[in-house]
Design an enzyme around this catalytic site. Structure first.
Site, PDB file in Angstrom:
ATOM      1  N   CYS A   1      -5.441  -2.717   2.539  1.00 21.72           N
ATOM      2  CA  CYS A   1      -5.274  -2.624   4.034  1.00 21.72           C
ATOM      3  C   CYS A   1      -6.554  -3.134   4.593  1.00 21.72           C
ATOM      4  O   CYS A   1      -7.000  -4.263   4.630  1.00 21.72           O
ATOM      5  CB  CYS A   1      -5.090  -1.346   4.231  1.00 21.72           C
ATOM      6  SG  CYS A   1      -4.442  -1.196   6.111  1.00 21.72           S
TER       7      CYS A   1
ATOM      8  N   GLU B   1       0.771  -1.314  -0.032  1.00 22.32           N
ATOM      9  CA  GLU B   1      -0.005  -0.117   0.120  1.00 22.32           C
ATOM     10  C   GLU B   1       0.908   1.345   0.199  1.00 22.32           C
ATOM     11  O   GLU B   1       1.798   1.136   0.722  1.00 22.32           O
ATOM     12  CB  GLU B   1      -0.861   0.020   1.114  1.00 22.32           C
ATOM     13  CG  GLU B   1      -1.785   1.192   1.311  1.00 22.32           C
ATOM     14  CD  GLU B   1      -2.585   1.159   2.520  1.00 22.32           C
ATOM     15  OE1 GLU B   1      -3.548   2.046   2.577  1.00 22.32           O
ATOM     16  OE2 GLU B   1      -2.165   0.521   3.625  1.00 22.32           O
TER      17      GLU B   1
ATOM     18  N   LYS C   1      -9.735   2.047  -3.395  1.00 29.72           N
ATOM     19  CA  LYS C   1     -10.312   1.706  -2.047  1.00 29.72           C
ATOM     20  C   LYS C   1     -11.698   2.196  -1.703  1.00 29.72           C
ATOM     21  O   LYS C   1     -11.999   3.302  -2.137  1.00 29.72           O
ATOM     22  CB  LYS C   1      -9.386   2.077  -1.119  1.00 29.72           C
ATOM     23  CG  LYS C   1      -9.815   1.351   0.113  1.00 29.72           C
ATOM     24  CD  LYS C   1      -8.630   1.896   1.341  1.00 29.72           C
ATOM     25  CE  LYS C   1      -8.829   1.162   2.755  1.00 29.72           C
ATOM     26  NZ  LYS C   1      -8.165   1.621   3.758  1.00 29.72           N
TER      27      LYS C   1
END
Length: 511
Positions: free
Chosen positions: A380, A271, A329
């Protein structure tokens, strides 16, 4: 009255201490401690403490349990706020304590409702109603106010026989199995007799054996030959990640490490591996990707993406090789990636100096075509939400997660996060590639087993084989719906019990 219940009722301070202790013990059932039996014994003790109590007393005991559980289990939030968020220590401690105090309200409310409305009869209440209600509250915590599905009972059973329930009913299904075992133990104590002991042990064996049987089933199949993958762990200190020369240093670091991985089918960076927007480093990234492609592989990285047309910023996964494509995301972290209730909480920006904390959520399914391999993507914290990860199915042959657990330092959080990721592989029947900045990077098998892991806090290239898979697990088809339907069915079953006898002076019930 049962002597155990009588002792607990006569000694409120002892009950308070046991409730707090039970919460702490439950936190030890999860990684890195992994004392798995505590995930059954701790809730069993709480159920006993809740038994035959007034609503107010049950709420207080539940609150103490929650303080112990979340205080011991999620205190790592302090690390990200104080060490890396630039908040002063007292404010970081206050926010962490406030968060724990809020989460403790869940078991407090559960205890109150069970004492106030539950069918408080030793058999059906302790063995069925209490466990089912526990799982409903876990599910509620998993979506309310964007959700916090951390420390679920089922997650603690990624390595036990109860893992067999996960591909069928998901993490909440494993939670239900563990909670039922806890309820049976509590029932055996309350209704102590040889007959109860025999029946309880038989029921416990049945729940466990069914998990063993389900674990023997292969729900998905291999789809082609194994592939070679390399996860690049840069081990960049979070305090240095946003320095003046950080972008150039990161490109040099990851470029050099990637050249060690040439020949792998997929090279995965973590990430925000390069701490800037993709368009600002597109040229050097394309050059590195061309080397990977020339060796027969594809380069995938976590990085920020800026959309000029709207001004939106995304935390993304970008497939750099060939025709670039991105997944943005969708499930953002409050306060870390966006500020909720901005009009009321704007003052926090002065204390929480977190880079790129005003992001926009993405949309669409979490899928990327990586060199002809269809991967299900998550960034994540998104891998904590099993119902979202399965949205990549059935097309996804492989799962990819990029994370930066450097935010949590040398705390228990990275180990808990890896444990959660393993549950997603179990639920989907897919291998997962999990690349992190400081570790633990891992290649996870379709049964949640660790195929290969990186050393934490070391610069490392983890190379291993992974399998592409096809097919759907029952959970991949049904999602959380099946576990919730079963849970509600158990609650309805327990409601068929005859009404309890109420003690007029205390409002308690007789067993």
């Amino acid at each position: 009255m049962n002597p155990v219940i009588a002792i607990l009722e006569a000694r409120p301070r002892l009950s308070d201490a046991l409730a707090l202790l039970a919460g702490v013990l439950l936190a030890l059932a999860f990684a890195p401690y992994a004392l798995r039996p505590l995930s059954i014994l701790a809730p069993a003790l709480l159920f006993l403490l809740w038994w035959d109590r007034t609503p107010g007393r049950a709420a207080w005991l539940g609150y103490l349990f929650g303080l112990g559980m979340f205080g011991a289990g999620v205190h790592w939030i302090y690390h990200s706020l104080y060490l890396f968020g630039a908040a002063i220590a007292p404010l970081a401690a206050f926010i962490t304590a406030l968060f724990v105090a809020f989460l403790a309200l869940y078991p407090a409310l559960l205890g109150y409702l069970l004492a106030r409305f539950g069918p408080r009869l030793p058999g059906l209440a302790l063995a069925v109603c209490f466990p089912a209600a526990w799982v409903l509250f876990e599910w509620w915590r998993g979506w309310f106010l964007t959700g916090f599905p951390w420390l679920l009972l089922g997650t603690a059973h990624v390595d036990t026989a109860l893992a067999g329930y996960v591909p069928v009913l998901g993490a909440y299904g494993a939670s239900l199995a563990a909670a039922l075992m806890a309820g049976l133990l509590a029932w055996m104590v309350v209704r102590w007799s040889l007959r109860t002991l025999g029946g309880g042990l038989a029921a416990l064996a049945l729940v466990w054996a069914l998990g063993v049987g389900l674990a023997r089933i292969e729900w998905t199949g291999v789809d082609g030959e194994p592939i070679t993958v390399s996860l690049v762990q840069g081990n960049v200190d979070q305090k240095e990640k946003w320095g003046p020369d950080a972008v150039e240093e990161a490109l040099e670091l990851y470029g050099g490490l990637t050249r060690q991985a040439l020949g792998s089918d997929i090279v995965l960076w973590p990430e925000t591996a390069i701490p800037t927007f993709y368009h600002e480093v597109e040229e050097p990234m394309t050059e590195i990707a061309a080397e990977v492609e020339a060796a027969g592989g594809a380069l995938v990285t976590g990085i920020f993406v800026y959309r000029f047309a709207t001004g939106d910023m995304y935390n993304s996964i970008v497939h750099v090789t060939g025709h670039p494509a991105a997944y943005h995301k969708r499930h953002l972290v409050p306060f870390g990636e966006y500020l909720p209730l901005r009009g009321l909480l704007m003052w926090l920006d002065d204390y929480l100096d977190i880079p790129m904390s005003d992001l926009s959520p993405g949309s669409g399914r979490p899928l990327l075509d990586v060199g002809g391999i269809i991967v299900g993507t998550s960034v994540c914290y998104e891998d904590a939400f099993g119902g979202q990860v399965i949205q990549a199915l059935p097309e996804a042959q492989l799962l990819v997660n990029v994370s930066n657990d450097a935010w949590f330092g040398d705390s228990i959080a990275p180990h808990q996060h890896l444990e959660i990721a393993r549950m997603r592989s179990l639920e989907t029947g897919r291998d997962m590639l999990r690349a992190t900045n400081t570790g633990v990077s891992a290649v996870i098998g379709h049964r949640g087993e660790l195929i290969a892991t990186s050393p934490q806090f070391e610069t490392h290239v983890l190379t291993a084989e992974a399998r592409l898979r096809s097919g759907l697990t029952p959970f991949g088809r049904w999602g959380n719906g099946a576990a919730l339907l079963l849970t509600f069915g158990l609650l309805l079953l327990s409601r068929r019990a005859p009404p309890p006898k109420v003690m007029e002076d205390t409002g308690r019930t007789r067993g």
